[in-house]
Design an enzyme around this catalytic site. Sequence first.
Site, PDB file in Angstrom:
ATOM      1  N   CYS A 112      -4.181   5.590  -3.983  1.00  0.00           N
ATOM      2  CA  CYS A 112      -3.583   4.676  -4.971  1.00  0.00           C
ATOM      3  C   CYS A 112      -4.386   3.394  -5.150  1.00  0.00           C
ATOM      4  CB  CYS A 112      -2.146   4.356  -4.590  1.00  0.00           C
ATOM      5  SG  CYS A 112      -1.174   5.827  -4.289  1.00  0.00           S
ATOM      6  N   HIS A 252       0.352  -2.064  -7.815  1.00  0.00           N
ATOM      7  CA  HIS A 252       0.477  -0.601  -7.803  1.00  0.00           C
ATOM      8  C   HIS A 252       1.943  -0.263  -8.059  1.00  0.00           C
ATOM      9  CE1 HIS A 252       0.391   3.513  -6.787  1.00  0.00           C
ATOM     10  NE2 HIS A 252       0.819   3.392  -5.543  1.00  0.00           N
ATOM     11  N   ASN A 282       5.111   6.849  -9.780  1.00  0.00           N
ATOM     12  CA  ASN A 282       3.882   6.460  -9.096  1.00  0.00           C
ATOM     13  C   ASN A 282       2.776   7.445  -9.496  1.00  0.00           C
ATOM     14  OD1 ASN A 282       1.816   6.139  -7.255  1.00  0.00           O
ATOM     15  ND2 ASN A 282       3.155   5.922  -5.479  1.00  0.00           N
TER      16      ASN A 282
END
Length: 325
Positions: A112, A252, A282
């Site tokens: 990520c 994020h 996500n």
Amino acid sequence: MIRTRLIATAASAPDQVITNDDLSKIVDTSDEWITQRTGIRERHISSGENTSVLVTDVASQLLHRASVSPENIDLIIVASVTPDYGTPSLACMVQKEIGAANAVAFDIVAACSGFMFALSIADKYIKSGVYKNAIVIGGETLSKIIDWKDRSTCVLFGDGAGGAYVERSEEAGIICEDIGSCGEQYDILTEGYVPCSNVFNEVPSGIHPEWYVHMDGREVFKFATKNVIKSMQKVMAEEGLTEADIKYIVPHQANVRIVEVISRKLNIPYGKFYMNMEQYGNTSSASIPIALNELNEKGLIARGDKIIMSGFGGGMTWGTMLIVW
Ligand code: UT7
């Protein structure tokens, strides 16, 4: 001073949208649990498009938006944990599809934090004068490495890609960064394990269970809040900035509760954190550039604004960058 400036942004996501209610039909979960614990309401899930399709779409949009010819692209970096192949890289597939015959193209893996790491690499090439521009993309089809029977992970992730065309500039761009890794904790978030099977050492056929995303959610939560806070403090201190100097923070897009903790502990108003995880879930390396592109498309940022992007993820890794837009 030579800087690396973000000239254009773009994003792409599969058309298919899966809501929390859709998920409650396949695993024991509810819209209420997912929304309250994560802030996610829906996510885009591939109907067959692989990651190369999404990242190529982003690259094509970037060329168009920046009015650059493909043969003038020097560098293509794609960050992904869900490439189509082990080799070729997604970046080489993009190179072929857009006709960037003169580019150097490669992928990187930092989960990520991938977009931040990729942007950091492009920045070094550009600042050192090796290349004058780059296409930097984060793209994932996480749906192919998710165990759709595991409610603790399948409700969290989505598919998508986002990126930026960056160029050498003497006016604005990337000011400073803090990227880091903590391999010590690698096993709190894993995916894509392939056992060493060969004719001399056969392992049972079928998908190995460790292929899927495995996550100790609480440990990742702790890692994220601790390291993103430290990393943001470091970057702001380096430039002597207070929250009043920052227009937006693009975190994020993993969980609104993580952002709430960061906002509270850093004493930065929650409204300064731009979030769209409600619609995307996500998307790992794609999450920051998808959100940044949305900010840009909505006209919420103007040239000269100071923006912080900050990600964390598998590895474990983190990456924070201060840019002047
Ligand atoms: O980019 C990668 C980054 N990853 C992350 O940022 C993840 C960070 N961690 C988190 O966001 C949170 O830890 C989660 C959202 C993953 C989980 O939230 P939590 O508040 O830490 O919940 P939990 O794991 O402690 O589980 C609480 C309860 C458990 O039930 P019991 O043991 O209390 O009876 C789980 O079994 O919630 C249950 N549960 C669910 N219930 C309904 C777990 N997943 C679900 C679900 N629906 N989808």
